[in-house]
Design a protein around this motif. Structure first.
Motif, mmCIF file in Angstrom:
data_model
loop_
_atom_site.group_PDB
_atom_site.id
_atom_site.type_symbol
_atom_site.label_atom_id
_atom_site.label_comp_id
_atom_site.label_asym_id
_atom_site.label_seq_id
_atom_site.Cartn_x
_atom_site.Cartn_y
_atom_site.Cartn_z
ATOM 1 N N ALA A 1 0.829 -1.208 0.000
ATOM 2 C CA ALA A 1 0.000 0.000 0.000
ATOM 3 C C ALA A 1 0.861 1.255 0.000
ATOM 4 O O ALA A 1 0.556 2.230 -0.695
ATOM 5 C CB ALA A 1 -0.936 -0.009 1.205
ATOM 6 N N GLY A 2 1.931 1.242 0.755
ATOM 7 C CA GLY A 2 2.833 2.392 0.783
ATOM 8 C C GLY A 2 3.527 2.609 -0.551
ATOM 9 O O GLY A 2 3.629 3.734 -1.040
ATOM 10 N N LEU A 3 4.006 1.528 -1.168
ATOM 11 C CA LEU A 3 4.646 1.642 -2.474
ATOM 12 C C LEU A 3 3.672 2.120 -3.541
ATOM 13 O O LEU A 3 4.028 2.917 -4.410
ATOM 14 C CB LEU A 3 5.261 0.298 -2.874
ATOM 15 N N LEU A 4 2.444 1.654 -3.478
ATOM 16 C CA LEU A 4 1.428 2.104 -4.427
ATOM 17 C C LEU A 4 1.139 3.591 -4.242
ATOM 18 O O LEU A 4 1.019 4.332 -5.219
ATOM 19 C CB LEU A 4 0.145 1.293 -4.262
ATOM 20 N N ALA A 5 1.038 4.046 -3.000
ATOM 21 C CA ALA A 5 0.789 5.461 -2.739
ATOM 22 C C ALA A 5 1.930 6.326 -3.256
ATOM 23 O O ALA A 5 1.701 7.381 -3.861
ATOM 24 C CB ALA A 5 0.587 5.687 -1.241
ATOM 25 N N ILE A 6 3.161 5.878 -3.059
ATOM 26 C CA ILE A 6 4.318 6.634 -3.557
ATOM 27 C C ILE A 6 4.323 6.665 -5.074
ATOM 28 O O ILE A 6 4.552 7.710 -5.692
ATOM 29 C CB ILE A 6 5.621 6.035 -3.002
ATOM 30 N N ALA A 7 4.058 5.521 -5.699
ATOM 31 C CA ALA A 7 4.041 5.461 -7.163
ATOM 32 C C ALA A 7 2.961 6.365 -7.743
ATOM 33 O O ALA A 7 3.187 7.072 -8.733
ATOM 34 C CB ALA A 7 3.838 4.020 -7.619
ATOM 35 N N LEU A 8 1.788 6.377 -7.134
ATOM 36 C CA LEU A 8 0.716 7.244 -7.622
ATOM 37 C C LEU A 8 1.045 8.715 -7.415
ATOM 38 O O LEU A 8 0.735 9.551 -8.267
ATOM 39 C CB LEU A 8 -0.603 6.890 -6.935
ATOM 40 N N VAL B 1 4.071 10.034 -7.412
ATOM 41 C CA VAL B 1 5.074 10.375 -8.422
ATOM 42 C C VAL B 1 4.419 10.534 -9.785
ATOM 43 O O VAL B 1 4.736 11.459 -10.545
ATOM 44 C CB VAL B 1 6.189 9.308 -8.447
ATOM 45 N N LEU B 2 3.489 9.651 -10.117
ATOM 46 C CA LEU B 2 2.786 9.745 -11.396
ATOM 47 C C LEU B 2 1.990 11.042 -11.510
ATOM 48 O O LEU B 2 2.049 11.733 -12.529
ATOM 49 C CB LEU B 2 1.857 8.541 -11.584
ATOM 50 N N GLY C 1 3.326 18.318 -14.101
ATOM 51 C CA GLY C 1 4.412 19.099 -14.656
ATOM 52 C C GLY C 1 4.526 19.043 -16.170
ATOM 53 O O GLY C 1 5.345 19.750 -16.751
ATOM 54 N N VAL C 2 3.735 18.225 -16.827
ATOM 55 C CA VAL C 2 3.845 18.080 -18.284
ATOM 56 C C VAL C 2 3.575 19.382 -19.027
ATOM 57 O O VAL C 2 4.344 19.737 -19.930
ATOM 58 C CB VAL C 2 2.912 16.943 -18.785
ATOM 59 N N PRO C 3 2.525 20.147 -18.723
ATOM 60 C CA PRO C 3 2.299 21.374 -19.487
ATOM 61 C C PRO C 3 3.444 22.392 -19.370
ATOM 62 O O PRO C 3 3.746 23.094 -20.332
ATOM 63 C CB PRO C 3 1.017 21.953 -18.880
ATOM 64 N N ALA C 4 4.090 22.458 -18.237
ATOM 65 C CA ALA C 4 5.147 23.436 -18.057
ATOM 66 C C ALA C 4 6.447 23.017 -18.749
ATOM 67 O O ALA C 4 7.184 23.860 -19.246
ATOM 68 C CB ALA C 4 5.425 23.628 -16.559
ATOM 69 N N ARG C 5 6.705 21.727 -18.775
ATOM 70 C CA ARG C 5 7.980 21.240 -19.333
ATOM 71 C C ARG C 5 7.849 20.706 -20.746
ATOM 72 O O ARG C 5 8.851 20.498 -21.414
ATOM 73 C CB ARG C 5 8.536 20.160 -18.435
#
Length: 66
Positions: free
Chosen positions: A45-52, A54-55, A61-65
């Motif tokens: 659950a912790g790894l899933l929360a971190i992955a989400l 980060v995603l 940040g896609v529109p700015a970069r």
């Protein structure tokens, strides 16, 4: 076919989804009798929360970069 419009493309998925649901209901296996299967996997659950997180951060940040 041209008079249906682009929204008709989504209706193609309806029969496919119905067939998949029928196959899943016909082929599914019974649940195992394990007692400890109801426990929460905290590491997963912790790894899933971190992955989400980060995603979502990357997608924001896609529109700015670009």
């Amino acid at each position: 076919m041209a008079h249906w419009g682009w929204r008709a493309v989504f209706w193609v998925n309806v029969p496919v989804a119905c067939v998949l649901v029928a196959l899943v209901l016909a082929v599914r296996t019974p649940a195992s009798g394990r007692v400890d299967s109801a426990r929460l996997n905290l590491l997963g659950a912790g790894l899933l929360a971190i992955a989400l997180a980060v995603l979502v951060h990357a997608l924001v940040g896609v529109p700015a970069r670009g």
